[in-house]
Design an enzyme around this catalytic site. Sequence first.
Site, PDB file in Angstrom:
ATOM      1  N   ASN A   1      40.333  37.532  45.610  1.00 45.54           N
ATOM      2  CA  ASN A   1      39.989  38.929  45.292  1.00 45.54           C
ATOM      3  C   ASN A   1      40.456  39.690  46.650  1.00 45.54           C
ATOM      4  OD1 ASN A   1      39.031  41.100  43.934  1.00 45.54           O
ATOM      5  ND2 ASN A   1      37.757  39.885  42.641  1.00 45.54           N
TER       6      ASN A   1
ATOM      7  N   ASN B   1      39.137  37.743  31.768  1.00 45.05           N
ATOM      8  CA  ASN B   1      38.435  37.875  33.049  1.00 45.05           C
ATOM      9  C   ASN B   1      37.159  38.277  32.867  1.00 45.05           C
ATOM     10  OD1 ASN B   1      37.449  39.208  35.550  1.00 45.05           O
ATOM     11  ND2 ASN B   1      39.181  38.184  36.657  1.00 45.05           N
TER      12      ASN B   1
ATOM     13  N   ASN C   1      34.766  36.212  37.326  1.00 44.80           N
ATOM     14  CA  ASN C   1      35.050  37.162  38.703  1.00 44.80           C
ATOM     15  C   ASN C   1      33.550  37.308  39.299  1.00 44.80           C
ATOM     16  OD1 ASN C   1      35.351  39.109  40.334  1.00 44.80           O
ATOM     17  ND2 ASN C   1      36.259  40.809  38.961  1.00 44.80           N
TER      18      ASN C   1
ATOM     19  N   CYS D   1      33.843  40.896  42.754  1.00 42.54           N
ATOM     20  CA  CYS D   1      34.299  42.235  42.983  1.00 42.54           C
ATOM     21  C   CYS D   1      33.609  42.943  44.098  1.00 42.54           C
ATOM     22  CB  CYS D   1      34.010  43.053  41.601  1.00 42.54           C
ATOM     23  SG  CYS D   1      33.948  44.769  41.692  1.00 42.54           S
TER      24      CYS D   1
ATOM     25  N   ILE E   1      37.512  50.816  41.675  1.00 44.09           N
ATOM     26  CA  ILE E   1      37.166  50.929  40.226  1.00 44.09           C
ATOM     27  C   ILE E   1      36.012  51.091  39.892  1.00 44.09           C
ATOM     28  CG2 ILE E   1      38.453  50.592  38.057  1.00 44.09           C
ATOM     29  CD1 ILE E   1      40.315  51.773  40.300  1.00 44.09           C
ATOM     30  N   GLY E   2      35.064  49.961  40.323  1.00 42.41           N
ATOM     31  CA  GLY E   2      33.992  49.757  39.730  1.00 42.41           C
ATOM     32  C   GLY E   2      33.717  49.211  38.416  1.00 42.41           C
ATOM     33  N   LEU E   3      34.638  48.255  38.028  1.00 42.79           N
ATOM     34  CA  LEU E   3      34.514  47.441  37.065  1.00 42.79           C
ATOM     35  C   LEU E   3      34.788  48.430  35.759  1.00 42.79           C
ATOM     36  CD1 LEU E   3      34.341  44.379  36.601  1.00 42.79           C
ATOM     37  CD2 LEU E   3      31.902  44.755  36.921  1.00 42.79           C
TER      38      LEU E   3
ATOM     39  N   LYS F   1      37.096  33.137  40.267  1.00 40.84           N
ATOM     40  CA  LYS F   1      37.829  33.903  41.274  1.00 40.84           C
ATOM     41  C   LYS F   1      36.945  34.163  42.412  1.00 40.84           C
ATOM     42  CE  LYS F   1      41.119  37.909  41.584  1.00 40.84           C
ATOM     43  NZ  LYS F   1      41.616  38.882  40.506  1.00 40.84           N
TER      44      LYS F   1
HETATM   45  O1  RRO Z   1      37.016  47.257  39.388  1.00 44.74           O
HETATM   46  C1  RRO Z   1      37.200  46.986  40.734  1.00 44.74           C
HETATM   47  O2  RRO Z   1      36.650  47.840  41.339  1.00 44.74           O
HETATM   48  C2  RRO Z   1      37.645  45.723  41.019  1.00 44.74           C
HETATM   49  C3  RRO Z   1      37.264  44.588  40.554  1.00 44.74           C
HETATM   50 BR1  RRO Z   1      36.140  44.157  39.235  1.00 44.74          BR
HETATM   51  C4  RRO Z   1      37.772  43.520  41.348  1.00 44.74           C
HETATM   52  O3  RRO Z   1      37.450  42.161  40.935  1.00 44.74           O
HETATM   53  N1  RRO Z   1      38.329  43.592  42.560  1.00 44.74           N
HETATM   54  C5  RRO Z   1      38.888  44.900  42.858  1.00 44.74           C
HETATM   55  O4  RRO Z   1      39.288  44.953  43.943  1.00 44.74           O
HETATM   56  N2  RRO Z   1      38.427  45.838  42.252  1.00 44.74           N
END
Ligand code: RRO
Length: 313
Positions: free
Chosen positions: A191, A98, A126, A129, A70-72, A164
């Site tokens: 995570n 978070n 976090n 990620c 997803i890339g935050l 986390k």
């Molecule tokens: O947004 C993401 O891609 C993402 C996050 Br921030 C995370 O902490 N763990 C993950 O698997 N995807």
Amino acid sequence: MIESFKLKNVEFKNRVLVASGTFGYGDEVSDLVDIGKLGGIVTKSLSMKPRDGNPNPRITETASGMLNSIGLANIGVEKFISDKIPVLRKHNTIIIANIAASSIEEYCSVLEMLEPLSGVHGFEINVSCPNVKEGGLSFGTDVKLVGRITKELRRRTQKPLIIKLTPNVTHISEFARVCESEGADAVSVINTLIGMSVNINARKPKIATTTGGLSGPAIKPIALAKVYETRNAVKIPVIGIGGICSWEDAVEFFIVGASMVQIGTANFVNPSTGITVAEGIKQYCQKNDIDDVGKIIGTLQTNKTISIIDSWL
Ligand code: RRO
């Protein structure tokens, strides 16, 4: 029967939370799920500025799991405060914000904006990620940086501070130890794991960023081992995450040492999973004459002389 759990000054009505990134900001499913029955909600990671996240495709299903990159993507902390907190406040549950960032300063600034708000009861930081170039794993795999982040944030909040952690390291317990010594109240373990999936016709990765974070039942055995390792290294509570779909899964996590659990990927199948899990835990305890869920935590019986993990802990 005691279902509740206290972390610092915050009382959770039960030990089941929904994991960051799998429940939005609690508003998308509030018509479908009785959110007041959850122990708490961990919000999608918040950064200072809004982020669009990574290009598509950014999710793909895998055997017993899924990969995400997803890339935050998130609305940014200001919009969270103006648009989401007023809605979240109406739910009778604990809200853990978070926070993700690409610098120590950004972590501190976001936390300072949220700290005075009564609608935010605690923080999950976090540092794990797998899908961003700045921050993310470059922080979470550096034990000194994790220590500095924890120390700086601890100075800025009296609310529960949870770090986390990533499983993408050799010994997660080293990271948990530094969090504990710098004042964290708990650690969340784990995570997602870095993974790949390939389209064999196109000979291309199924995820635009090539790698993504693997979650779901596929990672549960790994998560259990990481929770067990962590629990045996620190005294602060460990929050178990990784492929929990049922109350039986949650009980496994309690037995290896988790004080609470988070439901992640299963929310995409059924956003009520957390409630079903909480009810199942209660019934399991009643049937087995356990008057407090806390009594099963860390009760795994291992043969220490032949247990591999116990030999290096
Ligand atoms: O947004 C993401 O891609 C993402 C996050 Br921030 C995370 O902490 N763990 C993950 O698997 N995807």
